[in-house]
Design a protein around this motif. Structure first.
Motif, PDB file in Angstrom:
ATOM      1  N   LEU A  40      66.031  46.757   0.993  1.00  0.00           N
ATOM      2  CA  LEU A  40      65.215  46.928  -0.211  1.00  0.00           C
ATOM      3  C   LEU A  40      64.224  48.071   0.007  1.00  0.00           C
ATOM      4  CD1 LEU A  40      62.298  45.521   0.683  1.00  0.00           C
ATOM      5  CD2 LEU A  40      63.508  43.433   0.148  1.00  0.00           C
TER       6      LEU A  40
ATOM      7  N   LYS B  76      65.376  40.979  -6.622  1.00  0.00           N
ATOM      8  CA  LYS B  76      65.902  41.936  -7.583  1.00  0.00           C
ATOM      9  C   LYS B  76      64.905  43.070  -7.778  1.00  0.00           C
ATOM     10  CE  LYS B  76      66.301  38.760 -10.648  1.00  0.00           C
ATOM     11  NZ  LYS B  76      66.006  37.655  -9.720  1.00  0.00           N
ATOM     12  N   GLU B  77      65.441  44.159  -8.240  1.00  0.00           N
ATOM     13  CA  GLU B  77      64.587  45.297  -8.569  1.00  0.00           C
ATOM     14  C   GLU B  77      63.612  44.916  -9.674  1.00  0.00           C
ATOM     15  OE1 GLU B  77      65.034  49.759 -10.565  1.00  0.00           O
ATOM     16  OE2 GLU B  77      66.805  48.682  -9.836  1.00  0.00           O
TER      17      GLU B  77
ATOM     18  N   SER C 122      59.554  48.382 -13.778  1.00  0.00           N
ATOM     19  CA  SER C 122      58.236  48.065 -13.227  1.00  0.00           C
ATOM     20  C   SER C 122      57.159  48.436 -14.232  1.00  0.00           C
ATOM     21  CB  SER C 122      58.016  48.832 -11.924  1.00  0.00           C
ATOM     22  OG  SER C 122      58.059  50.215 -12.178  1.00  0.00           O
TER      23      SER C 122
ATOM     24  N   ALA D 196      63.884  48.950  -5.408  1.00  0.00           N
ATOM     25  CA  ALA D 196      65.353  49.013  -5.367  1.00  0.00           C
ATOM     26  C   ALA D 196      65.876  47.965  -4.389  1.00  0.00           C
ATOM     27  CB  ALA D 196      65.828  50.401  -4.957  1.00  0.00           C
TER      28      ALA D 196
END
Length: 626
Positions: free
Chosen positions: A481, A506-507, A582, A493
């Motif tokens: 990650l 998860k992202e 994000s 990521a």
């Protein structure tokens, strides 16, 4: 009838009526003597004050009183119930564990109700104001309020008003910040240059607070916060700031009367102050401001307008009669300082060069000065409240005596012709005060509820689900990650098929706990260091996943739909929600309760800062890691 005993114990019931009558008469006489003594002491104090005022006037150190505003008052408020309920329902935490934070907020509000009249009081008000901004950003949404009634009393009329909106609380505190600035300005010793400068700055800050409030607060429930009132208060503060410019330009006692240009400059400044007060008087004399502004304020503003206009003529007369202009000096400045009262053209009058002609024109200006000062005294006597302000009457009277003495000095027995009417003084200032924003950042402290997490994620405007703890081990290619940003650290990521993907990360997830340690406020480097130190055993992580916005349950809506045991959403996959990109918090303006600021009307409002750039991504996929 109650019998009394003599000191020796013998019965004296038969003499009681006479003794009681004597006692009553004695008490009446004592009361009359005490009343008379109090009146004598008041008269002595008044004479001492008048004598002190006369001595100060003789030294020209007395200043005209200013108009300060009273603070808005409010009732006590219970923050506990709605905040605990909201923390439990939306944030999924035990509201009782935030009892200390709630008590701190309530203590801060209680303290700001009676601030000291100095910089410490301003810091207290701004500290509470900034906490209200934090509360607005964390707990409120357009569709949700705290369910509290905020009670405030009008500063001008004393009429109570209440609203549920937190914006009313913020606006009332901002009003008090401006009002406290007016009190600080009015308390300064303006007889010295430094005191006049401090007073001017205080009035400028007050004007800035009222301007900020007027441009960002609409539909005020109280008259003092209406647009018309705030506009009048802003004009009043700017006029008082302009008066401070006049007072601090040059101490009159240290200025030589023969300084022609200095006298003309004072005349120009006095005319500017008079023009400012005339504008304020017109505003206060018209409805709706006239209906709730104190009559004494309107009267004092009118008195000051006449007084400073007369001062302008007085200083011009001093320049003409006592000044010693150099050759060509007066023609150079005649079009700058003076203009005829009935002329439609900007051409100024031709000032005389001969001494006798200057004397005649000086007399004409002194005549207008005397008439203006007499009018100011007449207006002062018409207002009952102003009649009690002996200092104001003494200042105007002393100025009138100076004007009369100078006029008598210039008057001659062989003056058979009257000079033409003196022209008006052209208002102009070397320093035009501007409204200055109050220092709202000086009371900027940490968010009382910072334990809930950064506002960029953990606010009522966002929804999230808590995932974990999940166990993350290091594989051949690392954890698989990439992390980015600070407070909280974002998973930017996730490599498909990696250890992180297998753990369910998860992202777009935010890391909130590492190995049982809360890390919502950790920086990027701190999280990376903790993961590197995990070794072969791996690390335990808790993350939150932001969910798409939807209708948030109100404080009274406790339906368990989509809610897990801790009040957070159980699963993102169960409802077909995709992980959003994000979310980064951009700095919020301190005032955000009106749509006016969103329509390009910035005025005196703080401009939003540029978005904060995220930190460069840091990959935890290091082939060199074991």
């Amino acid at each position: 009838m109650i019998l009394e005993e003599r000191p020796d114990g013998a019965g004296a019931g038969e003499e009681s009526p006479r003794l009681q009558g004597c006692d009553s008469l004695t008490q009446i006489q004592c009361g009359q003597l005490q009343s008379r003594r109090a009146q004598i002491h008041q008269q002595i104090d008044k004479e001492l004050q008048m004598r002190t005022g006369a001595e100060n006037l003789y030294s020209e150190a007395v200043t005209v009183p200013m108009i300060p505003l009273g603070l808005k008052e409010t009732k006590e408020l219970d923050w506990s119930t709605p905040l605990k309920e909201l923390i439990s329902v939306h944030f999924g935490e035990d509201g009782a564990s935030y009892e200390a934070e709630i008590r701190e907020l309530e203590a801060l509000r209680q303290a700001m109700r009676t601030p000291s009249r100095n910089e410490s009081g301003l810091e207290l008000l701004t500290a509470y104001y900034n906490q209200l901004c934090f509360l607005d950003a964390r707990f409120l949404t357009p569709a949700r309020s705290l369910g509290l009634f905020f009670h405030w009393y009008d500063s001008l009329t004393g009429v109570p008003a209440q609203q549920r909106a937190l914006a009313f609380e913020k606006g009332s505190v901002l009003f008090n910040i401006g009002a406290l600035h007016t009190q600080i300005g009015a308390r300064q010793d303006r007889s010295c240059t430094e005191g006049a400068r401090r007073a001017m700055e205080a009035f400028q800050r007050a004007a800035g607070a009222f301007s900020l409030l007027r441009e960002n607060f609409s539909h005020a429930p109280s008259p003092d916060m209406s647009a018309a009132s705030l506009c009048a208060l802003e004009q009043l503060m700017m006029a008082q700031a302009q008066e401070c410019v006049f007072e601090g330009l040059s101490p009159p006692a240290s200025m030589a009367p023969q300084d022609c240009l200095a006298q003309l400059r004072l005349a120009q400044e006095a005319a500017q102050v008079a023009a400012e007060y005339r504008l304020v008087h017109r505003t206060m004399a018209q409805p709706p401001v006239h209906d709730y502004v104190p009559v004494s304020w309107t009267a004092l503003v009118h008195v000051k307008a006449e007084y400073f206009r007369s001062l302008a003529h007085y200083h011009v007369a001093m320049a003409l009669c006592d000044g010693s202009p150099t050759e060509g000096e007066l023609p150079t400045h005649e079009q700058v300082f003076l203009q005829p009262p009935t002329s439609s053209k900007p051409r100024g009058p031709v000032l005389p060069q001969e001494l006798e002609e200057r004397r005649q024109l000086g007399k004409a200006h002194l005549k207008r000065a005397i008439l203006g000062q007499e009018e100011a005294l007449r207006l002062h006597a018409l207002c009952r409240v102003l009649r009690e302000v002996d200092l104001l009457r003494a200042v105007i009277s002393q100025t009138l005596q100076r004007s009369l003495a100078k006029y008598a000095e210039l008057d001659r027995e062989d003056d058979f012709c009257e000079a033409a009417e003196a022209p008006d003084i052209q208002p102009k200032t070397h320093q035009k005060p501007e409204a200055r924003m109050p220092r709202l950042s000086q009371g900027k402290g940490p968010d009382i509820f910072h334990r809930l997490g950064p506002l960029s994620v953990f606010s009522a405007k966002n929804r999230w689900r808590l995932v974990g703890p999940v166990h993350l081990t290091r594989g051949e290619g690392g954890f698989g990650l990439t992390l980015r940003g600070d407070s909280p650290v974002l998973i930017a990521a996730v490599i498909p098929g990696s250890q992180a993907a297998a753990a369910g990360l998860k992202e777009g997830d935010y890391i909130v706990s590492v190995n049982g340690q809360p890390c919502r406020w950790w920086r990027h480097a701190e999280v990376v260091t903790e993961l590197k130190a995990a070794g072969e055993a791996g690390a335990s992580l808790q993350v939150v996943s932001l969910l798409p916005s939807s209708r948030l349950p109100s404080l009274g809506d406790r339906r368990p739909v989509l809610l897990g045991p801790r009040g957070l959403l159980r699963s993102q996959r169960e409802h077909g929600c995709k992980t959003p990109a994000s979310t980064w918090a951009s700095p919020r303006p301190l005032l955000n309760w009106s749509r006016k600021a969103q329509q390009g009307k910035t005025g005196g409002c703080p401009q939003p800062c540029a978005p904060v750039k995220p930190a460069p991504p840091s990959s935890l996929k290091h082939p060199g890691w074991p």
